[in-house]
Design an enzyme around this catalytic site. Structure first.
Site, PDB file in Angstrom:
ATOM      1  N   SER A 125       0.835  -1.202   0.000  1.00 54.19           N
ATOM      2  CA  SER A 125       0.000   0.000   0.000  1.00 54.19           C
ATOM      3  C   SER A 125       0.877   1.262   0.000  1.00 54.19           C
ATOM      4  O   SER A 125       2.038   1.227   0.427  1.00 54.19           O
ATOM      5  CB  SER A 125      -0.908  -0.013   1.223  1.00 54.19           C
ATOM      6  OG  SER A 125      -0.119  -0.103   2.383  1.00 54.19           O
TER       7      SER A 125
ATOM      8  N   GLU B 256      -8.511   3.992  -2.897  1.00 53.96           N
ATOM      9  CA  GLU B 256      -8.351   2.605  -3.345  1.00 53.96           C
ATOM     10  C   GLU B 256      -9.242   1.707  -2.494  1.00 53.96           C
ATOM     11  O   GLU B 256      -9.065   1.619  -1.278  1.00 53.96           O
ATOM     12  CB  GLU B 256      -6.886   2.174  -3.198  1.00 53.96           C
ATOM     13  CG  GLU B 256      -6.634   0.774  -3.726  1.00 53.96           C
ATOM     14  CD  GLU B 256      -5.177   0.334  -3.622  1.00 53.96           C
ATOM     15  OE1 GLU B 256      -4.525   0.630  -2.599  1.00 53.96           O
ATOM     16  OE2 GLU B 256      -4.690  -0.309  -4.567  1.00 53.96           O
TER      17      GLU B 256
ATOM     18  N   CYS C  10      -3.366  -4.314  -8.192  1.00 56.91           N
ATOM     19  CA  CYS C  10      -2.969  -2.912  -8.322  1.00 56.91           C
ATOM     20  C   CYS C  10      -3.234  -2.408  -9.731  1.00 56.91           C
ATOM     21  O   CYS C  10      -3.238  -1.214  -9.970  1.00 56.91           O
ATOM     22  CB  CYS C  10      -1.506  -2.739  -7.958  1.00 56.91           C
ATOM     23  SG  CYS C  10      -0.416  -3.492  -9.156  1.00 56.91           S
TER      24      CYS C  10
HETATM   25  P1  NAD Z   1       0.516  -3.705   2.892  1.00 55.41           P
HETATM   26  O1  NAD Z   1       1.133  -2.396   2.609  1.00 55.41           O
HETATM   27  O2  NAD Z   1      -0.417  -3.813   4.038  1.00 55.41           O
HETATM   28  O3  NAD Z   1       1.640  -4.817   3.144  1.00 55.41           O
HETATM   29  C1  NAD Z   1       2.691  -5.049   2.231  1.00 55.41           C
HETATM   30  C2  NAD Z   1       3.881  -5.630   2.970  1.00 55.41           C
HETATM   31  O4  NAD Z   1       4.383  -4.657   3.869  1.00 55.41           O
HETATM   32  C3  NAD Z   1       3.588  -6.864   3.806  1.00 55.41           C
HETATM   33  O5  NAD Z   1       4.635  -7.790   3.621  1.00 55.41           O
HETATM   34  C4  NAD Z   1       3.551  -6.348   5.231  1.00 55.41           C
HETATM   35  O6  NAD Z   1       3.994  -7.306   6.171  1.00 55.41           O
HETATM   36  C5  NAD Z   1       4.519  -5.180   5.201  1.00 55.41           C
HETATM   37  N1  NAD Z   1       4.124  -4.085   6.102  1.00 55.41           N
HETATM   38  C6  NAD Z   1       2.878  -3.626   6.329  1.00 55.41           C
HETATM   39  N2  NAD Z   1       2.922  -2.584   7.189  1.00 55.41           N
HETATM   40  C7  NAD Z   1       4.222  -2.377   7.488  1.00 55.41           C
HETATM   41  C8  NAD Z   1       4.917  -1.431   8.313  1.00 55.41           C
HETATM   42  N3  NAD Z   1       4.272  -0.480   8.967  1.00 55.41           N
HETATM   43  N4  NAD Z   1       6.253  -1.518   8.390  1.00 55.41           N
HETATM   44  C9  NAD Z   1       6.922  -2.457   7.701  1.00 55.41           C
HETATM   45  N5  NAD Z   1       6.329  -3.375   6.906  1.00 55.41           N
HETATM   46  C10 NAD Z   1       4.996  -3.339   6.796  1.00 55.41           C
HETATM   47  O7  NAD Z   1      -0.208  -4.160   1.531  1.00 55.41           O
HETATM   48  P2  NAD Z   1      -1.199  -5.378   1.269  1.00 55.41           P
HETATM   49  O8  NAD Z   1      -2.521  -5.092   1.895  1.00 55.41           O
HETATM   50  O9  NAD Z   1      -0.541  -6.676   1.570  1.00 55.41           O
HETATM   51  O10 NAD Z   1      -1.336  -5.305  -0.324  1.00 55.41           O
HETATM   52  C11 NAD Z   1      -2.266  -4.515  -0.988  1.00 55.41           C
HETATM   53  C12 NAD Z   1      -1.666  -3.220  -1.497  1.00 55.41           C
HETATM   54  O11 NAD Z   1      -0.557  -3.478  -2.346  1.00 55.41           O
HETATM   55  C13 NAD Z   1      -2.635  -2.400  -2.346  1.00 55.41           C
HETATM   56  O12 NAD Z   1      -2.526  -1.057  -1.985  1.00 55.41           O
HETATM   57  C14 NAD Z   1      -2.137  -2.615  -3.760  1.00 55.41           C
HETATM   58  O13 NAD Z   1      -2.458  -1.591  -4.678  1.00 55.41           O
HETATM   59  C15 NAD Z   1      -0.667  -2.714  -3.540  1.00 55.41           C
HETATM   60  N6  NAD Z   1       0.006  -3.383  -4.644  1.00 55.41           N
HETATM   61  C16 NAD Z   1       0.751  -2.615  -5.492  1.00 55.41           C
HETATM   62  C17 NAD Z   1       1.375  -3.199  -6.584  1.00 55.41           C
HETATM   63  C18 NAD Z   1       2.169  -2.358  -7.532  1.00 55.41           C
HETATM   64  O14 NAD Z   1       2.838  -2.927  -8.373  1.00 55.41           O
HETATM   65  N7  NAD Z   1       2.145  -1.049  -7.436  1.00 55.41           N
HETATM   66  C19 NAD Z   1       1.260  -4.568  -6.791  1.00 55.41           C
HETATM   67  C20 NAD Z   1       0.514  -5.321  -5.891  1.00 55.41           C
HETATM   68  C21 NAD Z   1      -0.113  -4.717  -4.830  1.00 55.41           C
END
Ligand code: NAD
Length: 506
Positions: A250, A406, A305
């Site tokens: 995210s 989103e 995404c």
């Molecule tokens: P998320 O941001 O909650 O988590 C992603 C990763 O970050 C996980 O491995 C999680 O353990 C880690 N994480 C979460 N919070 C953290 C923190 N405070 N400190 C350190 N690490 C942390 O995302 P999600 O819910 O797993 O995935 C969905 C999101 O990913 C959506 O916003 C989507 O658009 C995005 N996404 C983007 C792409 C792209 O290519 N731009 C591709 C796939 C998904």
């Protein structure tokens, strides 16, 4: 050599393949070439979002054990870096064959833990394998360049690409197989060593793939897996031996990762969230446009995404487009992704379901017209699944919450605009810049769209602009922080240092 198993094309053949496990127990980490129990005292349940069953427990590993993985990776790097590229890629050929042999099970595990429909999972597995295939070209991709007399007469100049050390990835839940593969095959083929941290919501697919990595016999420490959450992510970003981080998730977390890595003097590529508009011009080929858009909006249950979020109807196409789209959305079969006839699975969790339903309620409150409501859908045989059916809002205006944020679920907002300028202004009003598409038969309109739109991934009569492995997976504005992307040549540049050598012989 064992005969490569070709992925069966016919559904009946696939169904004879062995079942994946029902419960995977407590997961392990893979560090220094061995499966090890995590020291972590905290475990979290991994749930099958369609059945509500607990299918594994994932350890929330500690900073201490993350550091052990980093130290093992650093140790391994000293030798791996001196292993010739042509030898390094042989491991990838082996891995590729193993992934083909296990193609169906890799896909099934994804469905179990993520919920996506089996054919979507197969597409994802294919994408992961393609990245391995492209990385096997590292002997060419990693070459430097030389210019005789480049500095002055008799003084030659060259640029060499060298590996840097230990890299790591932090991935999201929505593509459990593919996303780590946008990065690590390139990093490792270039002579770095690597640590993968999957999302704790979907750790099983990587656990399955790492068994294949183990069988491919990569030297210990070259590629490791550490399960967990923030603590592991922070430990990787804080460790001085980690040279760079590839993050996907995210936007708020991407921004945090970008800042933290900069502060810790690391390379970073941080891909964030999205809010993608699909613009439909009056001269589109309507049937094909609608079919293509349905898979963009509802594929992966909108948890992509690159998924469409806003359906932007230009001029007088609006009524016909809306009718056809809703008609198609109603035909989407929702259910358990392992059923071959299902088009759309559940969302990832109870929390995600609540959040998406909250957005639907907000849309209604802010005055959008809910013309297809996916709430309260019942799926026979799966009363505990986190299902939401295809949902469509009409009369959405750009200032509404559902048009801006989103949602990451199967919710479509139809927005009417008068012309292409208004459509492009709408796209530019968003802080995100991941993807945008136009459906038209007009070359000039398509060209103008491509030229003017500030998004990393542009589709022309294509609603899911997913770059192939030999192209960068782009993104801009709040959807990407950094400069070099994952995949292809960008990845090679991210994972190598361009060292310049100027030579004179007396
Ligand atoms: P998320 O941001 O909650 O988590 C992603 C990763 O970050 C996980 O491995 C999680 O353990 C880690 N994480 C979460 N919070 C953290 C923190 N405070 N400190 C350190 N690490 C942390 O995302 P999600 O819910 O797993 O995935 C969905 C999101 O990913 C959506 O916003 C989507 O658009 C995005 N996404 C983007 C792409 C792209 O290519 N731009 C591709 C796939 C998904």
């Amino acid at each position: 050599m064992a005969k490569l198993k070709v992925v069966p094309d016919r559904v009946e053949e696939r169904q004879h393949l062995p079942e994946v496990k029902k419960n995977y127990g407590v997961l392990k980490n893979y560090i220094n070439g061995e499966w090890v129990d995590a020291e972590a005292s905290k475990l979290e349940d991994v749930e099958n979002p369609a059945t509500g069953e607990i299918i594994a427990q994932v350890p929330l590993s500690t900073a201490r054990e993350t550091a052990k993985a980093v130290e093992a990776a650093q140790e391994a790097w000293l030798e791996w870096r001196e292993t010739p590229p042509v030898t390094r890629v042989r491991y990838f050929f082996k891995l590729r064959d193993l992934m083909e042999q296990h193609f169906e099970n890799i896909s099934r595990v994804q469905v179990q833990e993520h919920g996506k429909a089996i054919d979507e999972a197969r597409g994802e597995t294919r994408r992961a394998i393609e990245n391995v295939e492209v990385a096997t070209g590292v002997t060419s991709l990693m070459m430097g360049y030389t210019l005789e007399d480049g500095a002055a007469a008799g003084i030659d100049e060259e640029a060499i690409r060298s590996p840097l050390g230990v890299f790591a990835s932090i991935s999201p839940f929505n593509f459990p197989a593919m996303i780590p593969f946008w990065f690590w095959p390139y990093a490792v083929a270039c002579g770095n060593t690597y640590i993968v941290k999957p999302s704790k919501q979907v750790p099983l697919t990587q656990e399955y793939i790492f068994e294949l990595i183990h069988q491919a016999d990569f030297p210990p420490g070259v590629i490791s897996l550490v399960n967990g959450s923030h603590e592991v992510a922070d430990a990787l970003m804080d460790h001085p031996l980690v040279k760079g981080i590839s993050f996907v998730g995210s936007t708020p977390v991407a921004h945090y990762v970008y800042r933290k890595c900069a502060e810790n003097r690391k390379r970073v590529q941080a891909q964030g969230g999205a809010k993608n508009s699909l613009v439909v011009m009056p001269d589109c080929v309507l049937n094909r446009t609608v079919a293509n858009m349905l898979s963009s909006f509802y594929g992966c249950t909108g948890q992509r995404c690159l998924a469409g979020a806003n359906l932007v109807a230009v001029g007088d196409i609006y009524q016909k487009l809306k009718d056809k789209f809703v008609e198609g959305a109603k035909r989407i079969k929702v259910g358990y992704g392992l059923d071959e006839t299902v088009n759309m699975g559940p969302v990832i969790s109870g929390d995600a379901k609540k959040k998406i339903e909250g957005y639907i309620a907000t849309g209604v409150k802010e005055g959008a017209k809910l013309i297809l409501d996916g709430r309260n859908i019942k799926v026979d045989g799966y009363p505990k699944g986190y299902f939401i059916g295809p949902t469509v809002f009409d009369n959405v205006t750009p200032d509404m919450t559902i048009a801006k944020e989103e949602i990451f679920g199967p919710v479509v907002s139809i927005i009417r605009v008068k012309d292409i300028d208004e459509a492009i202004d709408l796209i530019h009003s968003s802080p995100f810049g991941n993807a945008a598409s136009i459906y038209t038969q007009s070359g000039p309109a398509a060209r103008e769209f491509r030229y003017r739109v500030h998004c990393g991934n542009i589709g022309i009569n294509i609603g899911i602009v997913a770059a192939m492995a030999y192209f960068p997976f782009a993104g801009s504005k709040d959807s990407f922080f950094g400069d070099l992307h994952g995949q292809g040549e960008d990845a090679i540049n991210f994972f190598t240092d361009r060292k310049v050598v100027i030579t004179r012989w007396f």
